[in-house]
Design a protein around this motif. Structure first.
Motif, short mmCIF file in Angstrom:
data_model
loop_
_atom_site.label_atom_id
_atom_site.label_comp_id
_atom_site.label_asym_id
_atom_site.label_seq_id
_atom_site.Cartn_x
_atom_site.Cartn_y
_atom_site.Cartn_z
N SER B 295 0.84 -1.20 0.00
CA SER B 295 0.00 0.00 0.00
C SER B 295 0.88 1.25 0.00
O SER B 295 0.39 2.34 -0.25
CB SER B 295 -0.94 0.01 1.20
N ASN B 356 1.90 6.36 2.25
CA ASN B 356 0.93 5.28 2.15
C ASN B 356 -0.33 5.80 1.47
O ASN B 356 -0.99 6.73 1.95
CB ASN B 356 0.60 4.79 3.57
N GLU B 358 -3.21 4.50 1.24
CA GLU B 358 -4.44 4.26 1.99
C GLU B 358 -4.72 5.38 2.99
O GLU B 358 -5.84 5.54 3.43
CB GLU B 358 -4.33 2.93 2.75
N LEU B 433 -4.84 2.50 -7.01
CA LEU B 433 -4.33 2.86 -5.69
C LEU B 433 -3.54 4.17 -5.72
O LEU B 433 -3.59 4.96 -4.78
CB LEU B 433 -3.46 1.72 -5.14
#
Lengths: 139, 777
Positions: B295, B356, B358, B433
């Protein structure tokens, strides 16, 4: 060493040894001598000085740090090979010319002389680096 | 045109040399100013495209070591042009980006030096015209990338990653050099043009598999192919501009370039097809799988790079015109989107401090330009129309499906199709992502200070995204100008390339739909999926990186152990070992050839010499009997002076003089050192003395025999005569010892004084810099 006799002798001997070193260096190409042994003899002269009057005194009379002498000698020797390259010969090829001076008359001067001067400086520097450093370690 | 070639390769190195002063004079604009260098390269490389009177290929060869037949040779053909345009073009954007990314960092100058040196090395790799020139630049890329990856050298993990990259790629490079030399021996030349002409003979040669394996090893380590893929994600320790550059368009593509360059020479054999396709497909799948676990944006992108490199290698392995076309197209596709997305990841990190994906969200409002760049490049990565990535993926799928339908081993090619799809699933996931997750959704509270970066940070992604879009809409100019000629170079024959956005409803399009839906599904279910994959991660302990760690540990253990045994710090042990080797090796020769020990015919009794020898021997015996060190040293001096007298006696005044002065200075040095030693308190035992006596006796006897044998050796030609005759006319000196030292063999003397200087500096360090002294004098 605080011996008056030794100090006096060293004071007289040192200049003679340095002159002898110059003599050995200059006669080198045609008779036994040359930069290597001249460097050793000159180092002996300074060594005498260091024993008689202390390492600091020898360093003062040398004028430059031994490490500097080593570096300068290497550079001189390295660069003495470049003229050979410029004249499209191999590196370090000796080139000679005739120089005329008013008093001394004419004599031959070549790049190997500079190379030998480099050897002289390196040998002098290395020897003195060893001896002076060890001498200073005593205190 | 050869002049242009030189400009192309010299300008990055020039920029490297100018980096530090430019950064000092104009710290803020340095990136923009220095970007002119790769821009010049880019412009020069465009010349053959714009002016038809400059046709490719162009060759340039300068003699380098003519006596060995080694040249510095450059070559610009369509293949190297494509790679070089990517390297210099993306290099421009990276230089601009780096100037802003490291703004105010005192190390910016140093960083740019390494970056431009790397750029020059990489251009050298793709523009080289023979194997050895390629190798030199190849190694230069390894070294400069080592410096770049380890740029944050205060961090242990950055140093470890840099070392890992260097060891893996450098090790592969050595294997490759061996392969190159074999190849050169087989073909009789290192130049690519000659190798091309000899390709038939090379492939028929019995050593072909060895050559192939060695070169493959070099390419696979450099291009992070399985099982050497692990260094690439670790190289993310580098600052982001480096990651964007090294891992999108350049360093990792060097291996692909090498294989592409070798394709017409080594390709089209069963071995080539099988090995490359298998390795490439495996790498593509492994890279895609490892990407799913990530991630953090940079490692995630790095794993997708591994997978993309696998696809490129697999296409080269297939080697059909369609596959080569797909490879060249995908090369461009990948370079565009990967460099852009890496820069986006770096910008996000730079502006928010978060790596990151996320933990980011809702940044579209505050960073709209970055968002557009990220969106376009991510769409291309996911392979959506109308971007170039869509065409790239379609061509890949079509190639694989065609082979599946037409070739005999349908099962194998079905696996290949599956591998391609798996790799693209990873791409879709990564694109979502990095290109979607940080910009949309609810922003986390702590990101309130985030704002758009300076133009230098969003220009790159935006431009590359726009390029992906433009090339997607109008693919044929790119195809005609670069892809078709490059594929033709690899194929050795013209390759028809026609790229269109809409292929109609065909199997490739269905596969694309499946890929997209699958990637979306993975993205949505990523959290439970990651938990499952975390269990699988335990298998890493048996993976190639663990093997690397083990091998490194073993190497260090061996080094430590053998150092402990051999370098144990006891001077007497060193002396014993040295004497033993000196006696045993040449001594055994004397034993097996006793005939060399015959008495010399001209020997006669010499009273003066005999007295000298007896004096020396007496000195030697006296050394062992002395009870103080000073006395022992004085006796040693006696031996030395005796030897210099021997020199005088037998006509070597030079040696005698030097030996004599050395002897004096040695005694002085000894005294200075001995002064510091404790007095004899512990005298060696009788057994040890007996052992030493035996050793000394054997060594002495051996030396005597050796000298005796040497006296009788008759040399075939008398080298002394040469010096005697030539020292005056050639070296202008009458003393041959000196002319040898400063003229005939001056290079030896130069080496000797260098050794002397280094030894003196080492001694100085030992004497002055002792760890137990706190004053650090």
């Amino acid at each position: 060493m605080n011996s008056v006799m030794f100090q006096t002798a060293a004071g007289i001997l040192k200049p003679i040894m340095l002159l002898f070193a110059v003599f050995l260096f200059l006669r080198g190409h045609n008779a036994p001598g040359g930069g290597f042994v001249a460097g050793l003899v000159a180092a002996s002269g300074f060594c005498l000085d260091a024993f008689a009057y202390g390492a600091a005194n020898a360093r003062r009379s040398l004028g430059v740090a031994p490490q500097f002498l080593i570096a300068a000698g290497l550079i001189v020797a390295l660069f003495s090979g470049i003229p050979g390259l410029i004249y499209e010969q191999s590196y370090l090829t000796g080139l000679w010319g005739v120089v005329t001076l008013p008093v001394f008359g004419e004599f031959k001067l070549g790049t190997p002389l500079f190379f030998d001067a480099g050897v002289f400086m390196v040998v002098l520097g290395v020897t003195l680096l060893f001896i002076l450093t060890l001498l200073e370690e005593r205190h | 045109m050869t002049l242009y070639l030189l400009i192309a390769i010299v300008s990055p190195f020039l920029a490297a040399a100018m980096s530090v002063p430019v950064v000092r004079l104009a710290p803020r604009a340095s990136g923009w100013i220095l970007a002119l260098a790769p821009l010049a390269t880019f412009g020069v490389l465009c010349v053959p495209l714009l002016l038809p009177e400059h046709p490719l290929p162009v060759h340039l060869s300068l003699p380098w070591i003519p006596s060995l037949g080694i040249h510095f040779s450059l070559q610009l053909d369509a293949l190297s042009q494509s790679f070089a345009l990517l390297i210099s073009g993306i290099g421009v954007l990276i230089a601009i980006y780096a100037g802003a990314y490291l703004k105010g960092d005192p190390r910016l100058g140093r960083f740019l030096v390494c970056l431009f040196a790397f750029m020059g090395a990489m251009l050298g790799v793709v523009l080289s015209g023979d194997l050895l020139t390629l190798f030199i630049f190849w190694e230069l890329t390894s070294i400069t990338s080592y410096l770049l990856i380890g740029f944050d050298h205060h961090k242990p993990e950055a140093r470890a990653s840099a070392l890992q990259a260097l060891l893996v790629t450098g090790g592969g490079g050595l294997a490759m050099l061996a392969g190159f030399i074999l190849l050169g021996e087989i073909a009789g030349s290192y130049a690519f043009t000659d190798l091309l002409a000899a390709s038939g003979a090379i492939q028929a040669h019995t050593l072909y598999p060895v050559v192939f394996a060695l070169i493959l090893l070099g390419a696979c380590t450099k291009s992070a192919q399985f099982p050497f893929h692990f260094w690439l994600p670790n190289a993310m320790a580098a600052p982001t501009p480096v990651s964007a550059y090294l891992h999108s368009s350049t360093m990792v593509k060097a291996g692909v370039f090498l294989l592409a360059r070798m394709h017409p020479m080594l390709g089209d054999t069963q071995l080539w097809h099988a090995a490359l396709t298998t390795i490439g497909a495996t790498t593509a799948v492994v890279g895609g799988y490892l990407a799913l676990r990530q991630s953090i944006m940079k490692p995630l992108l790095a794993y997708t790079t591994v997978s993309a490199l696998g696809l490129l290698v697999a296409c080269l392995g297939l080697g059909t015109p369609a596959a080569l076309k797909a490879m060249m197209l995908f090369l461009f596709v990948h370079a565009f989107y990967k460099a852009g997305l890496f820069m986006v990841a770096g910008t996000l990190d730079h502006e928010t401090g978060e790596k990151n994906a996320e933990k980011l969200g809702g940044l579209a409002r505050v960073m709209p330009l970055t968002m557009i760049g990220a969106g376009l490049t991510a769409l291309s990565m996911a392979g959506l129309p109308p971007l170039l990535g869509f065409i790239g993926k379609e061509v890949l799928y079509e190639t694989a499906i065609d082979l599946w339908e037409s070739q005999a081993q349908a099962g194998l090619y079905a696996l290949l199709v599956a591998a391609f799809v798996a790799a693209n699933l990873g791409n879709v996931f990564a694109a979502l992502l990095v290109g979607w997750r940080p910009f949309w959704g609810r922003p986390p509270a702590l990101l309130s200070h985030a704002h758009e970066g300076p133009p230098a940070l969003w220009l790159g992604p935006l431009l590359l995204g726009a390029l992906s879009l433009a090339c997607g809409l109008y693919a044929n100019p790119l195809a005609d100008a670069l892809i078709a000629p490059a594929a033709a170079v690899m194929q050795g024959a013209p390759v028809p390339v026609k790229l269109v956005l809409w292929h109609g409803l065909n199997p490739a399009l269905y596969l694309s739909g499946v890929t997209l839906a699958g990637g979306l599904l993975i993205f949505l279910a990523r959290n439970p999926l990651r938990r499952g994959l975390a269990l699988l991660a335990r298998a890493d302990a048996a993976g190639p990186e663990a093997a690397y760690g083990g091998a490194l540990g073993l190497l260090q253990w061996t080094a430590r152990t053998q150092t402990r045994i051999l370098q144990n710090g006891y001077l007497r042990v060193y002396l014993l070992v040295i004497i033993a080797f000196v006696v045993v090796l040449p001594g055994s020769a004397l034993l097996f050839r006793p005939e060399v020990l015959r008495p010399s015919p001209g020997s006669s009794f010499d009273p003066f010499g005999t007295v000298l020898v007896l004096t020396i021997m007496a000195g030697a015996v006296a050394v062992t009997l002395m009870h103080t060190r000073l006395a022992a040293v004085a006796c040693l001096g006696l031996i030395g002076c005796g030897i210099s007298l021997v020199y005088v006696l037998y006509g070597a005044p030079d040696l005698a003089m030097t030996q004599f002065v050395i002897e004096i200075l040695t005694v002085v040095l000894f005294i200075l050192v001995l002064h510091r030693l404790p007095s004899f308190t512990h005298v060696s035992s009788r057994a040890v003395r007996l052992r030493d006596a035996i050793f000394a006796g054997i060594a002495g006897t051996f030396m005597a025999l050796l000298v005796y044998a040497a006296v009788n050796v008759e040399f075939g030609s008398h080298i002394s005569w040469y010096y005697l005759e030539n020292s005056q006319p050639k070296a202008h000196g009458r003393d041959i010892v000196n002319t040898i030292l400063v003229d005939f063999r001056a290079l030896d003397t130069l080496g000797e004084i260098t050794v002397l200087a280094v030894a003196a500096l080492g001694a100085l360090a030992l004497l002055r810099l002792r760890p137990d002294r706190e004053d650090g004098q």
